[in-house]
Design a protein around this motif. Sequence first.
Motif, PDB file in Angstrom:
ATOM      1  N   TYR A   1      -8.693   0.794  -2.713  1.00  0.00           N
ATOM      2  CA  TYR A   1      -7.766   0.237  -3.685  1.00  0.00           C
ATOM      3  C   TYR A   1      -7.516   1.317  -4.723  1.00  0.00           C
ATOM      4  O   TYR A   1      -8.457   1.964  -5.190  1.00  0.00           O
ATOM      5  CB  TYR A   1      -8.347  -1.020  -4.337  1.00  0.00           C
ATOM      6  CG  TYR A   1      -8.405  -2.181  -3.374  1.00  0.00           C
ATOM      7  CD1 TYR A   1      -7.356  -3.099  -3.303  1.00  0.00           C
ATOM      8  CD2 TYR A   1      -9.482  -2.347  -2.512  1.00  0.00           C
ATOM      9  CE1 TYR A   1      -7.396  -4.154  -2.402  1.00  0.00           C
ATOM     10  CE2 TYR A   1      -9.523  -3.398  -1.603  1.00  0.00           C
ATOM     11  CZ  TYR A   1      -8.473  -4.286  -1.560  1.00  0.00           C
ATOM     12  OH  TYR A   1      -8.495  -5.323  -0.664  1.00  0.00           O
TER      13      TYR A   1
ATOM     14  N   TYR B   1       0.817  -1.208   0.000  1.00  0.00           N
ATOM     15  CA  TYR B   1       0.000   0.000   0.000  1.00  0.00           C
ATOM     16  C   TYR B   1       0.854   1.262   0.000  1.00  0.00           C
ATOM     17  O   TYR B   1       2.059   1.224   0.236  1.00  0.00           O
ATOM     18  CB  TYR B   1      -0.964   0.025   1.194  1.00  0.00           C
ATOM     19  CG  TYR B   1      -0.311   0.168   2.549  1.00  0.00           C
ATOM     20  CD1 TYR B   1      -0.011   1.432   3.066  1.00  0.00           C
ATOM     21  CD2 TYR B   1      -0.005  -0.942   3.320  1.00  0.00           C
ATOM     22  CE1 TYR B   1       0.591   1.567   4.300  1.00  0.00           C
ATOM     23  CE2 TYR B   1       0.583  -0.819   4.567  1.00  0.00           C
ATOM     24  CZ  TYR B   1       0.885   0.453   5.045  1.00  0.00           C
ATOM     25  OH  TYR B   1       1.480   0.592   6.276  1.00  0.00           O
TER      26      TYR B   1
ATOM     27  N   SER C   1     -11.876  -0.722   2.793  1.00  0.00           N
ATOM     28  CA  SER C   1     -10.544  -0.590   2.201  1.00  0.00           C
ATOM     29  C   SER C   1     -10.619   0.253   0.943  1.00  0.00           C
ATOM     30  O   SER C   1     -11.621   0.246   0.226  1.00  0.00           O
ATOM     31  CB  SER C   1      -9.986  -1.965   1.815  1.00  0.00           C
ATOM     32  OG  SER C   1      -9.967  -2.829   2.904  1.00  0.00           O
TER      33      SER C   1
ATOM     34  N   TYR D   1      -4.439   0.497  -0.965  1.00  0.00           N
ATOM     35  CA  TYR D   1      -3.784  -0.703  -1.476  1.00  0.00           C
ATOM     36  C   TYR D   1      -3.601  -0.545  -2.982  1.00  0.00           C
ATOM     37  O   TYR D   1      -4.546  -0.191  -3.690  1.00  0.00           O
ATOM     38  CB  TYR D   1      -4.625  -1.950  -1.182  1.00  0.00           C
ATOM     39  CG  TYR D   1      -4.718  -2.233   0.298  1.00  0.00           C
ATOM     40  CD1 TYR D   1      -3.663  -2.847   0.968  1.00  0.00           C
ATOM     41  CD2 TYR D   1      -5.837  -1.867   1.023  1.00  0.00           C
ATOM     42  CE1 TYR D   1      -3.737  -3.095   2.335  1.00  0.00           C
ATOM     43  CE2 TYR D   1      -5.925  -2.108   2.386  1.00  0.00           C
ATOM     44  CZ  TYR D   1      -4.867  -2.719   3.036  1.00  0.00           C
ATOM     45  OH  TYR D   1      -4.937  -2.953   4.390  1.00  0.00           O
TER      46      TYR D   1
END
Length: 183
Positions: free
Chosen positions: A58, A16, A56, A29
């Motif tokens: 991305y 990340y 999360s 990430y």
Amino acid sequence: MYEYIKGKIVSQESNYIVLENNGIGYLIYVANPYSFDIDKEYTIYIYEHVREDEISLYGFKSFAEKSLFLKLINVKGLGCKMALPMLATGSIDGIMDAIERENILYLKKFPKIGDKVARQIILDLKGKLNTTSTNSKDNFDELIEVLKGLGYKTSDINKILPSIKSDLDIESQVKEALKLMLK
């Protein structure tokens, strides 16, 4: 939902980066964190993954990369943590070509992708990946704006885009586009 975040990379780890924007550090990430330079400004295209026990982010350097990722995570048996390494170890064009040509061996080279998942990827995505539109959206935005600024119509611009190499710098793309427009 986020589309993209512009900011400066302040830290990177093995899977990340931390992107700072207006005093907030976003842990994102990414496929290859070391392809980003610390203290450099980037626009990161974002996918927000929400589960009951986790939220999360991305991130992707290009819209084409994000688009392929979104298609991959919709494949049965393929989640974010399996799709992201595919983008780290393979090129976007290579992955799409392998899917279109049903190249199971190429897909199986990625971590955690076995025969069953590779076949599922091909079954779910073959014929659904539009390579021209993703590449032109991602690599030709600046070129399109320059040509529009010169007075060319969008329909004329779209006709010549497939003939221009996407890996050229913007100056070379403009020269090439103008040659094609004048034919």
